[in-house]
Scaffold this motif. Sequence first.
Motif: not given
Length: 307
Positions: A181-187
């Motif tokens: 993941p590159q950004h928390p929303r990718d989780l």
Amino acid sequence: MRADLGDLQAFLAVARAGGFREGARAAGTSASGLSEAVRRLETRLGVRLLHRTTRSVRPTEAGARLMERLGPAIGEVEAALDVVNGFRDRPAGTLRLNVPVSAARLVLPRIVPPFLAAYPEIRLEVIAEDSFVDVLAAGCDAGIRYDERLEADMIAVPIGPRVQRFATAAAPAYLRRHGRPQHPRDLLGHACLGGRFASGAMIVWEFERGGEVVRINAAGPLLVSAGAATDLAVAAAVAGTGIVALFEDWLRPHLDSGALEPVLEAWWPSFPGPFLYFPGRRLVPAPLRAFVDFIKAAAGPTTSRQG
């Protein structure tokens, strides 16, 4: 109407533990002795205090009312008697602490062994649970909690690390299969190993970078109760099942060994460390006073504060 203090303490031990055998273990006595003491108290008061079944023991309405008033009262009696400890060369007695599981695992191991070595006549009892309780009603002298969960009118003393971080991590095998993941929303597109508080509320994963705060409702193949089953989530993460979020110190051995790799480290939020807290409006028992002095000396110059 007079009642023997020992019988009252026996009733309180059984009611708190939910059983005679469990109460006996907590009180360091026999189940038969507690049973006889409670029976004697009920006879003297002329009212049933406990519902007894083959599976459980729970207070009657009268017992619950007595328990509610008795806990703080017994605590005050014990504190008053403890004044005598001030005339001893060394503090003695029992110190009961109510702490979250994370503190039992991450904070107390560095403090308890040297404290008990310094005060061999003190017996330390630690109750580890993540539900928020009234320490006095629970029969404890003090508790450990984080700043946002401290009760009013409490004295708070810093204990343990003063800054902690919340970390996310995954096994190398998981990251090879699913990407990093590159950004928390990718989780939201990953297998997150989530947690639930004792209250039933889900644990929200929070991230922060450069003033931007992102909160994620983690979802995935495994949900565990906070504290009690956290090690299961860690083991699942090490096995490659998904991404885990937890105190950095809890995950540190696995990060150092390479079994887990940091995920979104630039977004890991930091927060103040925990406090030892206790009521400021009652006598401080000698074992607690010794413990407070011990952690203050270990930490160096710090300040206590009124909650």
